[in-house]
Scaffold this active site. Structure first.
Site, PDB file in Angstrom:
ATOM      1  N   CYS A 147       0.124   2.512  -4.762  1.00  0.00           N
ATOM      2  CA  CYS A 147      -0.543   3.692  -4.998  1.00  0.00           C
ATOM      3  C   CYS A 147       0.050   4.997  -4.853  1.00  0.00           C
ATOM      4  O   CYS A 147       1.055   4.816  -3.861  1.00  0.00           O
ATOM      5  CB  CYS A 147      -2.111   3.635  -4.280  1.00  0.00           C
ATOM      6  SG  CYS A 147      -3.115   2.260  -4.607  1.00  0.00           S
ATOM      7  N   HIS A 149       0.901  -1.249   0.006  1.00  0.00           N
ATOM      8  CA  HIS A 149      -0.074   0.133  -0.057  1.00  0.00           C
ATOM      9  C   HIS A 149       0.893   1.324  -0.006  1.00  0.00           C
ATOM     10  O   HIS A 149       1.786   1.359   0.626  1.00  0.00           O
ATOM     11  CB  HIS A 149      -0.880  -0.020   1.197  1.00  0.00           C
ATOM     12  CG  HIS A 149      -2.100  -0.796   1.052  1.00  0.00           C
ATOM     13  ND1 HIS A 149      -3.209  -0.777  -0.014  1.00  0.00           N
ATOM     14  CD2 HIS A 149      -2.594  -1.882   1.966  1.00  0.00           C
ATOM     15  CE1 HIS A 149      -4.021  -1.656   0.109  1.00  0.00           C
ATOM     16  NE2 HIS A 149      -3.757  -2.340   1.393  1.00  0.00           N
TER      17      HIS A 149
END
Length: 336
Positions: free
Chosen positions: A175, A119
């Site tokens: 991301c 992440h």
């Protein structure tokens, strides 16, 4: 090199000028010395937002580095959250310690490789080197208790200490990762250095101002107009600050899975869970290991085209086209 391969990077010290700073020197990494790799994959088992492909990404990347580019297994540190040893868990402390290990005692001609699959996010910028006002972050497995790791810290640990002629290649499959190492030179698939998108920022502010005007909110109009000015000036100022403070004498290249404003896909390819960027990077280089920077960026994007909205990015610690011209297929061969 095989027929048709791009030429090797130029040897010796290169130099260029930066507004507000003196001449800056750097050296390309010939990649003929020692090789070390740090590979991090986090699936976040049992947590909200659990991922599926990050550990597979690390396994695939370690095999790829070993078989294709002669990285020795004993010179790799692998942190994944499926391992039993506490020292091999991708906690914040372990990741930071491993980053220090990666760059420790690095000498000119050495090749360092960093791969993160997990992440990523953003947090408010406090030192004025981000045109959009946000730093990029990565999330260790224990981030809920110990917090994230910010791009400024990753740059300080892995980029700032490097000597001229050391190559660090970094892959971020996460991301909001376009500038995850705070490298100040971002390139397009046309081989042209990207500028801050001030027109887009201004258009956003203008839309806000018009919306406020339609509501009769004159204070909102003034606020939005001020926002247009601040975004335009801070974006340019942040870019110049980043070039003054984040340019490195080493040879640091980052390939990221998405723009700072985008997410990166946790995907399935060939029946296996994988990060889209990790898959595309390995596949593109497996098809053709001798590509220029521009070719490889194009190849990676072609692997994802039509399936994923994300746009992989290429950023560097120094300008790539030292002659002032855009890169093209005849420019330097990418290697690590």
């Amino acid at each position: 090199m095989g027929a048709g391969a791009p030429p090797a990077p130029p040897s010796g010290q290169q130099s260029f000028g930066v507004p507000g700073a003196s001449q800056i020197g750097y050296e390309y990494g010939p990649c003929t010395g020692k090789r070390k790799a740090l590979l991090i994959g986090i699936n976040y088992f049992g947590q909200r937002g659990q991922l599926r492909g990050c550990i597979n990404d690390v396994k695939n990347m370690s095999t790829f580095l070993h078989q294709r580019f002669q990285y020795k297994r004993e010179d790799m540190v692998i942190l994944t959250d499926d391992q039993q040893s506490p020292r091999s868990q991708p906690t914040k402390q372990n990741i930071i310690q491993a980053m220090h290990w990666l760059v420790k005692d690095a000498q000119p001609t050495d090749s360092l490789f960093f791969h993160y699959s997990g992440h990523g996010g953003q947090t408010k910028d406090h030192d004025g080197d981000e045109g959009d006002g946000y730093d990029e972050t990565i999330y260790p497995v224990d981030f809920r208790f110990n917090g994230h790791i910010v791009d400024d810290e990753m740059h300080r640990i892995m980029v700032a200490p490097l000597k001229p002629g050391v190559r660090l290649t970094a892959i971020f499959d996460s991301c909001h990762s376009g500038s995850a190492l705070d490298l100040p030179y971002l390139y397009s698939t046309r081989g042209v250095e990207k500028e801050p998108n001030l027109a887009k920022e201004a258009a956003t502010g203008l839309f806000d101002a018009l919306q406020a005007y339609s509501r009769g909110d004159l204070s909102g109009v003034a606020s939005s107009a001020l926002g247009i000015f601040k975004r335009a000036t801070s974006g340019r100022g942040a870019e110049e600050r980043a070039k003054r403070t984040k340019t490195s004498p080493a040879d640091v290249i980052q390939w990221s899975g998405s723009k700072d404003s985008q997410t990166s896909a946790d995907a399935t390819e060939a029946g296996e869970a994988t990060g889209a960027m990790s898959y595309a990077f390995i596949r593109a280089l497996s098809k053709n290991p001798q590509q220029s920077y521009q070719q490889l960026l194009t190849s990676i994007r072609e692997e994802l085209a039509g399936k994923y909205a994300q746009k992989p990015q290429l950023s560097c610690s120094h300008p790539l086209g030292n002659d002032g011209h855009p890169l093209d297929e005849s420019d330097m061969e990418f290697k690590f």
